[in-house]
Design a protein around this motif. Structure first.
Motif, PDB file in Angstrom:
ATOM      1  N   PRO A  10      -8.324  12.619  -2.747  1.00 52.30           N
ATOM      2  CA  PRO A  10      -8.678  13.967  -3.213  1.00 52.30           C
ATOM      3  C   PRO A  10      -8.462  14.207  -4.695  1.00 52.30           C
ATOM      4  CG  PRO A  10      -7.584  14.104  -1.098  1.00 52.30           C
ATOM      5  CD  PRO A  10      -7.493  12.664  -1.523  1.00 52.30           C
ATOM      6  N   GLY A  11      -7.548  13.466  -5.309  1.00 55.39           N
ATOM      7  CA  GLY A  11      -7.308  13.664  -6.732  1.00 55.39           C
ATOM      8  C   GLY A  11      -8.484  13.291  -7.605  1.00 55.39           C
ATOM      9  N   GLY A  12      -9.392  12.438  -7.098  1.00 61.90           N
ATOM     10  CA  GLY A  12     -10.588  12.080  -7.851  1.00 61.90           C
ATOM     11  C   GLY A  12     -10.422  10.827  -8.677  1.00 61.90           C
ATOM     12  N   ALA A  13     -11.544  10.345  -9.185  1.00 64.62           N
ATOM     13  CA  ALA A  13     -11.568   9.070  -9.897  1.00 64.62           C
ATOM     14  C   ALA A  13     -11.087   9.168 -11.340  1.00 64.62           C
ATOM     15  CB  ALA A  13     -12.980   8.495  -9.861  1.00 64.62           C
ATOM     16  N   GLU A  14     -11.443  10.240 -12.040  1.00 67.19           N
ATOM     17  CA  GLU A  14     -11.167  10.295 -13.477  1.00 67.19           C
ATOM     18  C   GLU A  14      -9.671  10.252 -13.805  1.00 67.19           C
ATOM     19  OE1 GLU A  14     -13.223   9.758 -15.941  1.00 67.19           O
ATOM     20  OE2 GLU A  14     -14.639   9.400 -14.319  1.00 67.19           O
ATOM     21  N   PRO A  15      -8.821  11.007 -13.094  1.00 70.31           N
ATOM     22  CA  PRO A  15      -7.384  10.893 -13.390  1.00 70.31           C
ATOM     23  C   PRO A  15      -6.853   9.481 -13.168  1.00 70.31           C
ATOM     24  CG  PRO A  15      -7.824  12.880 -12.128  1.00 70.31           C
ATOM     25  CD  PRO A  15      -9.082  12.081 -12.108  1.00 70.31           C
ATOM     26  N   MET A  16      -7.401   8.774 -12.189  1.00 73.06           N
ATOM     27  CA  MET A  16      -6.966   7.395 -11.940  1.00 73.06           C
ATOM     28  C   MET A  16      -7.417   6.481 -13.068  1.00 73.06           C
ATOM     29  SD  MET A  16      -5.275   7.772  -9.155  1.00 73.06           S
ATOM     30  CE  MET A  16      -4.862   9.348  -9.923  1.00 73.06           C
ATOM     31  N   PHE A  19       0.820  -1.201   0.000  1.00 74.00           N
ATOM     32  CA  PHE A  19       0.000   0.000   0.000  1.00 74.00           C
ATOM     33  C   PHE A  19       0.856   1.254   0.000  1.00 74.00           C
ATOM     34  CE2 PHE A  19      -2.591  -3.212   2.091  1.00 74.00           C
ATOM     35  CZ  PHE A  19      -3.872  -2.975   1.621  1.00 74.00           C
ATOM     36  N   ASP A  20       0.462   2.231  -0.797  1.00 77.40           N
ATOM     37  CA  ASP A  20       0.907   3.594  -0.569  1.00 77.40           C
ATOM     38  C   ASP A  20       0.219   4.064   0.714  1.00 77.40           C
ATOM     39  OD1 ASP A  20       1.945   6.264  -1.200  1.00 77.40           O
ATOM     40  OD2 ASP A  20      -0.132   6.739  -1.687  1.00 77.40           O
ATOM     41  N   LEU A  21       0.686   5.175   1.292  1.00 75.79           N
ATOM     42  CA  LEU A  21       0.099   5.665   2.539  1.00 75.79           C
ATOM     43  C   LEU A  21      -0.809   6.875   2.317  1.00 75.79           C
ATOM     44  CD1 LEU A  21      -0.329   5.867   5.538  1.00 75.79           C
ATOM     45  CD2 LEU A  21       2.040   6.650   5.798  1.00 75.79           C
ATOM     46  N   ASP A  22      -0.222   8.011   1.965  1.00 76.02           N
ATOM     47  CA  ASP A  22      -0.988   9.255   1.830  1.00 76.02           C
ATOM     48  C   ASP A  22      -1.964   9.164   0.657  1.00 76.02           C
ATOM     49  OD1 ASP A  22       0.680  11.512   3.588  1.00 76.02           O
ATOM     50  OD2 ASP A  22       1.901   9.859   2.853  1.00 76.02           O
ATOM     51  N   GLY A  23      -3.247   9.318   0.938  1.00 76.06           N
ATOM     52  CA  GLY A  23      -4.250   9.273  -0.115  1.00 76.06           C
ATOM     53  C   GLY A  23      -4.693   7.881  -0.480  1.00 76.06           C
ATOM     54  N   THR A  24      -4.045   6.872   0.103  1.00 75.13           N
ATOM     55  CA  THR A  24      -4.398   5.487  -0.198  1.00 75.13           C
ATOM     56  C   THR A  24      -4.942   4.788   1.041  1.00 75.13           C
ATOM     57  OG1 THR A  24      -2.759   5.339  -1.970  1.00 75.13           O
ATOM     58  CG2 THR A  24      -3.542   3.273  -1.037  1.00 75.13           C
ATOM     59  N   LEU A  25      -4.136   4.693   2.081  1.00 73.58           N
ATOM     60  CA  LEU A  25      -4.623   4.155   3.347  1.00 73.58           C
ATOM     61  C   LEU A  25      -5.314   5.222   4.188  1.00 73.58           C
ATOM     62  CD1 LEU A  25      -1.726   1.809   4.503  1.00 73.58           C
ATOM     63  CD2 LEU A  25      -4.078   1.111   4.022  1.00 73.58           C
ATOM     64  N   ALA A  26      -4.802   6.447   4.105  1.00 77.56           N
ATOM     65  CA  ALA A  26      -5.318   7.513   4.972  1.00 77.56           C
ATOM     66  C   ALA A  26      -5.363   8.834   4.220  1.00 77.56           C
ATOM     67  CB  ALA A  26      -4.422   7.660   6.203  1.00 77.56           C
TER      68      ALA A  26
END
Length: 221
Positions: free
Chosen positions: A191-197, A6-13
Motif C-alpha cells: 500500500p505504501g506504493g513504489a515511489e517511496p521504495m 521476508f518481512d510479513l505485513d505488506g511484503t508476503l501478505a
C-alpha cells in the motif's frame, strides 16, 4: 547456502484490512465510530500504535499517548480474534518461496508483528511450515531495524548472515538490511506504493514475485 528473509505485513501478505478493522473496533468502543478507511492501508502496515495515533489525531487527540497505551492491548486482542478475514498472500509469493527452496535457498520471516500473532496468521494462511524460522517483534529484546532479529532469523534457518537477502516494504526493512550489511529488496506493490521504495535506493525493486528467484540469484552471486 544463501538465505532469504521476508518481512510479513505488506511484503508476503496484505494484512491491512484486518489491522484497520481491529483499530476501528477500538475507536468504536470510544464512541467515535470508524476513524480509519481503506485509504489508510499504508498506516496500518506501520503498526497498531501508528493506527491508534492516526485515528485519535482525527478527533483532536493527537498527543494522547496514554489513550494509545490503553487501547493497544484491546487492538491486539481484536486483531487476534479476526486475524485472517481480509488478509491475503500476494500473488505468486508462495510459488517464489517454493522455487527458492528448490534452488537450495533457505527462507525465513523477520517481522515487527508480535511473534504469537505472526505464527497465528501464517498458520491460518496455511504456510507456516514453508519457512524455516520466524522471528517476531518480541522474540528478542530488540526489533528491526536493529540487525539482531535478522541475524537470528538467518542462523535459525541454518544460514550464514553474510550470505542473506532482506525482502521488505518499508524503510525499516531497508535500514535493517543496511545495518546487517546485506542486500535490500523492496516490493513495489504494498500500500505504501513504489515511489517511496525507489527513493530509498534498495539493491533491487520487486514488482512481481515471479522475478524474485532471479533477483536473489544475482544478489547472492
Amino acid at each position: 547456502m544463501g538465505t532469504v528473509v521476508f518481512d510479513l505485513d505488506g511484503t508476503l501478505a496484505d494484512t491491512s484490512g484486518d489491522l484497520l478493522e481491529a483499530a476501528n473496533s477500538c475507536f468504536r468502543s470510544l464512541g467515535y465510530g470508524d476513524l480509519l478507511t481503506s485509504e489508510d492501508a499504508g498506516v496500518a502496515l506501520r503498526g497498531g500504535r501508528m493506527m491508534l495515533r492516526t485515528g485519535l489525531a482525527r478527533v483532536g487527540r493527537a498527543e494522547d499517548e496514554a489513550e494509545v497505551d490503553r487501547q493497544y492491548p484491546a487492538l491486539l486482542a481484536a486483531y487476534g480474534n479476526a486475524i485472517c478475514v481480509h488478509t491475503y498472500l500476494y500473488p505468486r509469493a508462495m510459488e517464489a518461496v517454493t522455487e527458492l527452496k528448490a534452488n537450495g535457498i533457505a527462507v525465513g520471516i523477520c517481522t515487527n508483528k508480535p511473534e504469537g500473532l505472526a505464527v497465528q496468521l501464517m498458520t491460518e494462511l496455511g504456510v507456516l511450515d514453508e519457512f524455516a524460522c520466524l522471528i517476531g517483534a518480541d522474540t528478542l529484546p530488540v526489533r528491526k531495524p536493529d540487525p539482531a532479529p535478522f541475524h537470528a532469523c538467518v542462523t535459525g534457518c541454518g544460514g550464514d548472515p553474510a550470505r542473506a537477502v532482506m525482502i521488505g516494504d518499508s524503510d525499516t526493512d531497508h535500514n535493517t538490511a543496511r545495518a546487517a550489511g546485506v542486500p535490500s529488496v523492496l516490493v513495489t506493490f504494498a500500500p505504501g506504493g513504489a515511489e517511496p521504495m525507489r527513493a530509498l535506493g534498495p539493491d533491487a525493486l520487486l514488482d512481481d514475485y515471479a522475478d524474485l528467484p532471479g533477483i536473489v540469484a544475482r544478489l547472492l552471486a
